[in-house]
Design an enzyme around this catalytic site. Structure first.
Site, mmCIF file in Angstrom:
data_model
loop_
_atom_site.group_PDB
_atom_site.id
_atom_site.type_symbol
_atom_site.label_atom_id
_atom_site.label_comp_id
_atom_site.label_asym_id
_atom_site.label_seq_id
_atom_site.Cartn_x
_atom_site.Cartn_y
_atom_site.Cartn_z
ATOM 1 N N LYS A 166 0.847 -1.190 0.000
ATOM 2 C CA LYS A 166 0.000 0.000 0.000
ATOM 3 C C LYS A 166 0.885 1.242 0.000
ATOM 4 O O LYS A 166 1.894 1.259 0.702
ATOM 5 C CB LYS A 166 -0.923 0.005 1.226
ATOM 6 C CG LYS A 166 -1.931 -1.139 1.264
ATOM 7 C CD LYS A 166 -2.986 -1.026 0.178
ATOM 8 C CE LYS A 166 -4.018 -2.143 0.272
ATOM 9 N NZ LYS A 166 -5.028 -2.072 -0.801
ATOM 10 N N HIS A 284 -6.864 -13.656 -7.426
ATOM 11 C CA HIS A 284 -7.491 -12.469 -6.829
ATOM 12 C C HIS A 284 -8.953 -12.382 -7.234
ATOM 13 O O HIS A 284 -9.323 -12.676 -8.365
ATOM 14 C CB HIS A 284 -6.761 -11.188 -7.217
ATOM 15 C CG HIS A 284 -7.065 -10.078 -6.263
ATOM 16 N ND1 HIS A 284 -8.245 -9.371 -6.306
ATOM 17 C CD2 HIS A 284 -6.372 -9.595 -5.201
ATOM 18 C CE1 HIS A 284 -8.263 -8.492 -5.321
ATOM 19 N NE2 HIS A 284 -7.140 -8.607 -4.634
#
Length: 438
Positions: A166, A284
């Site tokens: 992130k 994912h």
């Protein structure tokens, strides 16, 4: 006109007979007003095999016997009798059996056969599919699965911890490598690219990213004795996916990630079946909501993200939970976990990664519900720590330890400063942290 039983029952079969004759059984939820649910079910069976809306010259009973689908069962919910007084269209559950020979071991052809054109036919939802053992054994499934992941990492007695880099995108390989190092030395087992990070673009090239991250993996291992998997995103055009995966492995990657619902589950199977790609694959879940969020249309979540992705070969998959930032119902969460993990002949269990707002405050919830053979996937929960990613990773591991030992989180935090700092930042109301998502 004389019509004997063999003709009248040509497109019907009991489920046990269909299984014994190598049929795949699709189950559908249908909400529709119809004068004859029998005719509707037969029309679905025809549409997905030999028939069309009009009789054609080369159709025949022989073709229908070999290639035609069969209506297995029709249930009305509730099973309306003379006393039924509802004013809504009835809800039906219909089961249709399709010959295995029609589709072979091709996932795209199975999807097209069982739910192709009829996916656009109104309030009809594909809720399950039952495969004969003979069909399932045509697939390899996950190469590693739960036990394989644990063996690679040498971690057998706790949930695994995953963090994604992130911010999602915009960092350089050097910046990402430093984030990786801090999270890895803090105790993260698996670090992945965000699904929004392209495989190989000029602002963060594949070779430089993988090389620098794996240097940090080695450095963290030398300090902690704990291995870290780096799940590098190889998602791209179909003509580039395999090459991206092979190059990532050449550069040192020990795990890869595919956005399985944009690239396609067949692309996932291609990677999983490839003997040259001998590293775990993270599937994912992004874009799956386009298939699985509606009540009356689409595909049920446990089927599309669980059963089918496991069959295709995902070793583990990012997925939501009821205590995070996305509205995941408990039923979907728990039934999906079962589709990931329950015994299925030769197909290994796929590891469930609880993600989408996983914080220290919900670790116990996930473990109490699913057990310890799970992954806790925390991005903000690691990198959002007031003292940085190293402390964030430590605080997540401390939350796991507290749950394993049966100690109240805040009580445990009194002697573990990293956990206390993050608990204070999050506050007691878990859901308030996600107000921006509402």
């Amino acid at each position: 006109m004389i019509r004997k039983l063999d003709e009248v029952n040509l497109n019907y079969a009991f489920p046990e007979v269909a299984f014994s004759e190598d049929y795949i059984i699709g189950t559908y939820q249908v909400r529709v007003k119809t004068s004859s649910i029998e005719k509707l079910a037969l029309a679905i069976a025809d549409e997905q095999t030999t028939g069309t809306w009009i009789k054609v010259a080369n159709d025949s009973d022989d073709k229908r016997r070999t290639f035609g689908a069969k209506v297995v069962s029709i249930y009305e919910v509730p099973d309306a009798g003379a006393d039924y007084a509802g004013d809504q269209p009835p809800m039906y559950v219909i089961q249709i059996a399709f010959p295995m020979a029609n589709m072979g071991a091709s996932l795209p052809m199975m999807l097209s056969t069982v739910f192709g054109n009829i996916s656009a036919s109104g309030m009809l939802k594909w809720i399950d599919v039952a495969f004969p053992e003979k069909y399932v054994r045509r697939f390899q499934g996950p190469k590693f699965g739960v036990e394989g992941l644990r063996k690679i990492l040498g971690v057998y007695d706790r949930p695994l911890l995953n963090a994604m880099i992130k911010p999602n995108i915009g960092w350089t390989p050097d910046e990402g490598a430093e984030i990786f190092y801090q999270a890895a030395r803090g105790g993260v087992d698996i670090i992945k690219d965000d699904e929004l990070m392209p495989a190989n673009e000029s602002f963060c090239p594949l070779r430089e990213r993988v090389t620098k991250f794996m240097e940090m993996e080695k450095r963290a291992f030398e300090e902690t004795g704990e291995r870290t998997l780096y799940a590098v995103n190889v998602t791209d055009g179909i003509d580039k996916i395999r090459d991206n995966a092979l190059r990532a492995i050449e550069y040192g990657a020990n795990c890869i990630m595919l956005n399985a619902y944009t690239a396609g589950q067949a692309a996932l199977k291609m990677l999983a079946d490839d003997p040259e790609i001998n590293v775990p694959i993270l599937a994912h879940v992004d874009f799956a909501g386009a298939y699985a969020s509606a009540t009356y249309t689409g595909i049920s979540a446990p089927l599309v993200i669980g059963k089918l992705t496991r069959l295709a070969g995902g070793d583990f998959q990012i997925n939501g939970h009821p205590w995070g930032k996305f509205p995941i119902p408990y039923k979907v969460f728990y039934r999906s976990f079962k589709a990931f993990t329950q015994p299925w002949w030769n197909i290994k269990p796929m590891m469930y990664a609880c993600s989408g707002g996983t914080t220290q405050l919900v670790v116990k919830n996930c473990m109490d519900t699913l057990g310890t053979d799970i992954i806790l996937a925390a991005g903000g929960g690691v990198h959002g720590h007031p003292d940085g990613s190293y402390s964030g990773a430590k605080s997540m591991r401390q939350a796991i330890d507290a749950a394993l030992q049966g100690i109240d989180l805040i009580e445990y935090a009194k002697t573990h400063k990293e956990l206390m700092r993050m608990a204070e930042r999050l506050g007691p109301d878990v859901m308030k942290n996600f107000d921006l998502m509402k």
